[in-house]
Design an enzyme around this catalytic site. Structure first.
Site, PDB file in Angstrom:
ATOM      1  N   LYS A 152      25.518  -1.722  24.401  1.00  0.00           N
ATOM      2  CA  LYS A 152      24.214  -2.220  24.871  1.00  0.00           C
ATOM      3  C   LYS A 152      23.901  -3.588  24.257  1.00  0.00           C
ATOM      4  O   LYS A 152      23.482  -4.507  24.954  1.00  0.00           O
ATOM      5  CB  LYS A 152      23.135  -1.189  24.532  1.00  0.00           C
ATOM      6  CG  LYS A 152      21.736  -1.563  24.979  1.00  0.00           C
ATOM      7  CD  LYS A 152      20.848  -0.334  25.134  1.00  0.00           C
ATOM      8  CE  LYS A 152      20.407   0.274  23.822  1.00  0.00           C
ATOM      9  NZ  LYS A 152      19.382  -0.510  23.101  1.00  0.00           N
ATOM     10  N   SER A 153      24.100  -3.709  22.959  1.00  0.00           N
ATOM     11  CA  SER A 153      23.773  -4.987  22.288  1.00  0.00           C
ATOM     12  C   SER A 153      24.611  -6.122  22.851  1.00  0.00           C
ATOM     13  O   SER A 153      24.115  -7.227  23.108  1.00  0.00           O
ATOM     14  CB  SER A 153      24.039  -4.862  20.784  1.00  0.00           C
ATOM     15  OG  SER A 153      23.156  -3.946  20.202  1.00  0.00           O
ATOM     16  N   ARG A 199      17.398   8.381  22.722  1.00  0.00           N
ATOM     17  CA  ARG A 199      18.241   8.953  21.659  1.00  0.00           C
ATOM     18  C   ARG A 199      17.719  10.301  21.163  1.00  0.00           C
ATOM     19  O   ARG A 199      18.484  11.122  20.669  1.00  0.00           O
ATOM     20  CB  ARG A 199      18.429   7.955  20.516  1.00  0.00           C
ATOM     21  CG  ARG A 199      19.101   6.678  20.978  1.00  0.00           C
ATOM     22  CD  ARG A 199      19.774   5.892  19.881  1.00  0.00           C
ATOM     23  NE  ARG A 199      19.993   4.520  20.295  1.00  0.00           N
ATOM     24  CZ  ARG A 199      20.977   4.105  21.105  1.00  0.00           C
ATOM     25  NH1 ARG A 199      21.865   4.947  21.567  1.00  0.00           N
ATOM     26  NH2 ARG A 199      21.087   2.832  21.451  1.00  0.00           N
ATOM     27  N   ASP A 224      20.771   3.295  14.705  1.00  0.00           N
ATOM     28  CA  ASP A 224      20.448   4.059  15.914  1.00  0.00           C
ATOM     29  C   ASP A 224      21.065   5.460  15.911  1.00  0.00           C
ATOM     30  O   ASP A 224      20.823   6.245  16.837  1.00  0.00           O
ATOM     31  CB  ASP A 224      20.938   3.307  17.161  1.00  0.00           C
ATOM     32  CG  ASP A 224      20.117   2.040  17.409  1.00  0.00           C
ATOM     33  OD1 ASP A 224      18.959   1.979  16.954  1.00  0.00           O
ATOM     34  OD2 ASP A 224      20.640   1.120  18.066  1.00  0.00           O
ATOM     35  N   ARG A 270       5.235  -0.720  20.226  1.00  0.00           N
ATOM     36  CA  ARG A 270       6.136  -1.214  19.175  1.00  0.00           C
ATOM     37  C   ARG A 270       5.696  -2.580  18.641  1.00  0.00           C
ATOM     38  O   ARG A 270       5.143  -3.391  19.370  1.00  0.00           O
ATOM     39  CB  ARG A 270       7.576  -1.269  19.724  1.00  0.00           C
ATOM     40  CG  ARG A 270       8.045   0.119  20.130  1.00  0.00           C
ATOM     41  CD  ARG A 270       9.456   0.129  20.635  1.00  0.00           C
ATOM     42  NE  ARG A 270      10.406  -0.213  19.592  1.00  0.00           N
ATOM     43  CZ  ARG A 270      11.704  -0.399  19.810  1.00  0.00           C
ATOM     44  NH1 ARG A 270      12.182  -0.278  21.033  1.00  0.00           N
ATOM     45  NH2 ARG A 270      12.505  -0.694  18.821  1.00  0.00           N
ATOM     46  N   ARG A 287      11.166   8.077  15.092  1.00  0.00           N
ATOM     47  CA  ARG A 287      12.331   8.978  15.149  1.00  0.00           C
ATOM     48  C   ARG A 287      12.372   9.970  13.989  1.00  0.00           C
ATOM     49  O   ARG A 287      13.037  11.006  14.107  1.00  0.00           O
ATOM     50  CB  ARG A 287      13.632   8.169  15.237  1.00  0.00           C
ATOM     51  CG  ARG A 287      13.793   7.541  16.607  1.00  0.00           C
ATOM     52  CD  ARG A 287      15.091   6.781  16.779  1.00  0.00           C
ATOM     53  NE  ARG A 287      15.207   6.369  18.179  1.00  0.00           N
ATOM     54  CZ  ARG A 287      16.012   5.401  18.611  1.00  0.00           C
ATOM     55  NH1 ARG A 287      16.782   4.748  17.752  1.00  0.00           N
ATOM     56  NH2 ARG A 287      16.053   5.107  19.890  1.00  0.00           N
ATOM     57  N   ARG A 294      23.461  -9.527  25.250  1.00  0.00           N
ATOM     58  CA  ARG A 294      23.814 -10.884  24.811  1.00  0.00           C
ATOM     59  C   ARG A 294      24.758 -11.565  25.800  1.00  0.00           C
ATOM     60  O   ARG A 294      24.700 -12.787  25.971  1.00  0.00           O
ATOM     61  CB  ARG A 294      24.424 -10.816  23.407  1.00  0.00           C
ATOM     62  CG  ARG A 294      23.345 -10.503  22.325  1.00  0.00           C
ATOM     63  CD  ARG A 294      23.988  -9.939  21.066  1.00  0.00           C
ATOM     64  NE  ARG A 294      23.069  -9.745  19.961  1.00  0.00           N
ATOM     65  CZ  ARG A 294      22.260  -8.684  19.798  1.00  0.00           C
ATOM     66  NH1 ARG A 294      22.222  -7.724  20.710  1.00  0.00           N
ATOM     67  NH2 ARG A 294      21.473  -8.597  18.740  1.00  0.00           N
ATOM     68  N   GLN A 316      17.400  -7.766  15.731  1.00  0.00           N
ATOM     69  CA  GLN A 316      16.611  -8.337  16.829  1.00  0.00           C
ATOM     70  C   GLN A 316      15.823  -9.545  16.350  1.00  0.00           C
ATOM     71  O   GLN A 316      15.746 -10.560  17.043  1.00  0.00           O
ATOM     72  CB  GLN A 316      15.672  -7.279  17.412  1.00  0.00           C
ATOM     73  CG  GLN A 316      16.429  -6.163  18.118  1.00  0.00           C
ATOM     74  CD  GLN A 316      15.519  -5.097  18.689  1.00  0.00           C
ATOM     75  OE1 GLN A 316      14.301  -5.128  18.499  1.00  0.00           O
ATOM     76  NE2 GLN A 316      16.101  -4.138  19.372  1.00  0.00           N
ATOM     77  N   LYS A 335      11.037   2.650  16.194  1.00  0.00           N
ATOM     78  CA  LYS A 335      12.013   2.568  17.293  1.00  0.00           C
ATOM     79  C   LYS A 335      11.326   3.028  18.594  1.00  0.00           C
ATOM     80  O   LYS A 335      10.115   3.036  18.680  1.00  0.00           O
ATOM     81  CB  LYS A 335      13.244   3.410  16.957  1.00  0.00           C
ATOM     82  CG  LYS A 335      14.029   2.873  15.757  1.00  0.00           C
ATOM     83  CD  LYS A 335      14.669   1.540  16.087  1.00  0.00           C
ATOM     84  CE  LYS A 335      15.434   0.977  14.905  1.00  0.00           C
ATOM     85  NZ  LYS A 335      15.886  -0.389  15.127  1.00  0.00           N
TER      86      LYS A 335
HETATM   87  C1  S3P Z   1      19.625  -4.088  18.337  1.00  0.00           C
HETATM   88  C2  S3P Z   1      19.151  -4.042  17.052  1.00  0.00           C
HETATM   89  C3  S3P Z   1      18.558  -2.826  16.450  1.00  0.00           C
HETATM   90  C4  S3P Z   1      18.854  -1.577  17.268  1.00  0.00           C
HETATM   91  C5  S3P Z   1      18.690  -1.804  18.740  1.00  0.00           C
HETATM   92  C6  S3P Z   1      19.594  -2.919  19.228  1.00  0.00           C
HETATM   93  C7  S3P Z   1      20.207  -5.357  18.830  1.00  0.00           C
HETATM   94  O1  S3P Z   1      17.161  -3.000  16.390  1.00  0.00           O
HETATM   95  O2  S3P Z   1      18.024  -0.521  16.853  1.00  0.00           O
HETATM   96  O3  S3P Z   1      19.000  -0.617  19.458  1.00  0.00           O
HETATM   97  O4  S3P Z   1      20.884  -5.336  19.880  1.00  0.00           O
HETATM   98  O5  S3P Z   1      20.035  -6.390  18.168  1.00  0.00           O
HETATM   99  P1  S3P Z   1      16.417  -3.656  15.111  1.00  0.00           P
HETATM  100  O6  S3P Z   1      16.777  -5.080  15.055  1.00  0.00           O
HETATM  101  O7  S3P Z   1      14.958  -3.453  15.394  1.00  0.00           O
HETATM  102  O8  S3P Z   1      16.893  -2.865  13.935  1.00  0.00           O
END
Ligand code: S3P
Length: 445
Positions: A28-29, A404, A326, A129, A357, A33, A176, A353
């Site tokens: 996903k990350s 999740r 996560d 959030r 969680r 990007r 993030q 989150k």
């Molecule tokens: C992510 C960073 C994480 C993670 C999220 C994806 C990212 O969040 O929990 O699912 O892709 O940079 P945080 O930066 O809030 O820890």
């Protein structure tokens, strides 16, 4: 984009072992990007193995609204024709972020150094959030924000052009926040610096370097100093997205817990800033073997062979938390069936989150018969020593719009006597739309 408004309840029952071979979808990350950096490059980027979940599709829609051309070709390759750094257009409507914190925070970084105004909206979970963690550094760069009370969505921002480079020390361990500032730095003249006292996932650094950005990382006594020079020109890339370790995690834990399981989870990204869960599970006694370790698109990848194992409780070192941030919900499920006590600490970030969680998993696992103590910054779990959890009867586990929680409690259901009924499976589509199909495949193999 946002998942179905009608909740879809489902009971996950114990049954067959998990066997055969499954491949989890793209990370996903890295998928977010790929779209964002492709949209900022000059020319055509391609991405194979992109995650086609709702969160990533929200990023694609927002980038289209700001001028990038993004299409999926018939063979599943995504094609992104970028506008170039500095070339984003004014979106005509609000950017609908659905459930996705990553889309929101990274795109806010992108807008921050472009002279456009954008409104971000999200679902009930995302609207709770905290966004102050990104609006604060981006304001220092010159962006202007009007947020809802508590610094939340809906939020309207006006980017600064030119933006001002900053040196920013991260007050929370968050990839993030780091990424938002670095992405804003792409279109900011001069050097933008992020100081990261605790390492978090480094996909932004790796990928921007691959796209040709002038980015350097220096590590001094565990603190990372990341410099990016704007105004950057990004060169388009052909990307292969490795499988998501955070998605693999559910199948790995399920195979460890369900007697008779022997499952291969193929194509799992093992970037060290992401893969700590597998080390923790091995330290608990889990049989997780890496097969065919290789490099996919600049990231370490392997197939994982996972066999049912007797697990022992563990004290999880809070220093590894960012590298499995996560994965705690599903680790809590594993701990609930381990022999002895598992103690987790330093997990305050889990409270902000997609849901809180710690509270959600404490509530859900308790309902399913596990022995859980919720503390301020972690859970303490007395495991059953391999006995299945009782499961739920009559009541449904609440997933709080959190994919999740839903998938973790599905795994708990497989490892229970009576099954676990969850109130809503629809949030699973945000990150892992094929979860239920792959589960059926692994149970039927
Ligand atoms: C992510 C960073 C994480 C993670 C999220 C994806 C990212 O969040 O929990 O699912 O892709 O940079 P945080 O930066 O809030 O820890």
């Amino acid at each position: 984009m946002s998942h179905a408004n009608t909740p879809t309840p489902r009971r996950f029952q114990p049954g067959a072992p998990l066997t055969g071979r499954i491949a989890v979808p793209g990370d996903k990350s890295i998928s977010h990007r790929s779209l964002m950096f492709g949209a900022l490059a000059v020319g055509r980027t391609t991405a194979k193995g992109l995650l086609e979940g709702e969160d990533v599709m929200a990023t694609a829609a927002a980038l289209r609204a700001m001028g990038a051309a993004i299409v999926r070709s018939d063979d599943g390759t995504w094609i992104i024709d970028g506008v170039g750094v500095g070339g984003l257009l004014q979106p005509e409507t609000a950017l609908e972020m659905g459930n996705s914190g990553t889309s929101t925070r990274l795109l806010m970084g992108l807008v921050a150094s472009h002279g456009v105004t954008a409104t971000f909206t999200g679902d009930a979970s995302l609207s709770k959030r905290p966004m102050g963690r990104v609006t604060e550094p981006l304001s220092l760069m010159g962006a202007d924000f009007t947020s809802s009370p508590g610094g939340r969505l809906p939020l309207t921002m006006r980017g600064a052009h030119p933006a001002v480079p900053i040196e920013y020390r991260l007050p929370v361990a968050s990839a993030q926040v780091k990424s938002a500032v670095l992405i804003a730095g792409l279109n900011t003249p001069g050097v933008t610096r992020v100081i990261e006292p605790v390492a978090t996932r480094d996909h932004t650094e790796r990928m921007l370097t691959g796209f040709g950005a002038d980015l350097s990382v220096e590590e001094i006594d565990g603190t990372r100093i990341i410099d990016i020079r704007g105004e950057a020109e990004l060169k388009p890339q052909d990307i292969i997205v490795p499988g998501d370790p955070s998605s693999a995690a559910f199948f790995v834990v399920a195979a460890l817990l369900v007697p008779g399981s022997d499952l291969i989870v193929a194509n799992v990204g093992l970037n060290p800033t992401r893969a700590a869960l597998f080390d923790v599970l091995r330290a608990m006694g889990g049989s997780i073997e890496e097969l065919d370790r290789r490099d996919v698109g600049g990231e370490p990848v392997a197939d994982l062979r996972v066999r049912h194992s007797e697990l022992s409780g563990i004290e999880v070192d809070p220093a590894v938390a960012p590298a499995m941030i996560d994965e705690f919900p599903v680790l809590f499920v594993a701990a609930s069936l381990a022999r002895g006590r598992t103690v987790t600490t330093g997990l305050d970030e889990l409270r902000v989150k997609e849901s809180d969680r710690l509270a959600a998993m404490a509530e859900a696992l308790t309902l399913a018969g596990a022995n859980i103590e919720e503390r301020e910054d972690g859970l303490v779990i007395e495991g059953t020593g391999g006995e299945p959890l009782r499961g739920t009867s009559g009541e449904r586990v609440t997933t709080h719009l959190d994919h999740r929680i839903a998938m973790s409690m599905a795994v708990a259901g497989l490892a229970s006597r009576d099954g676990v009924e969850i109130d809503d499976t629809s949030p699973i589509a945000t990150s892992f739309p094929t979860f239920e199909a792959l589960l059926a495949q692994a149970l039927a193999a």
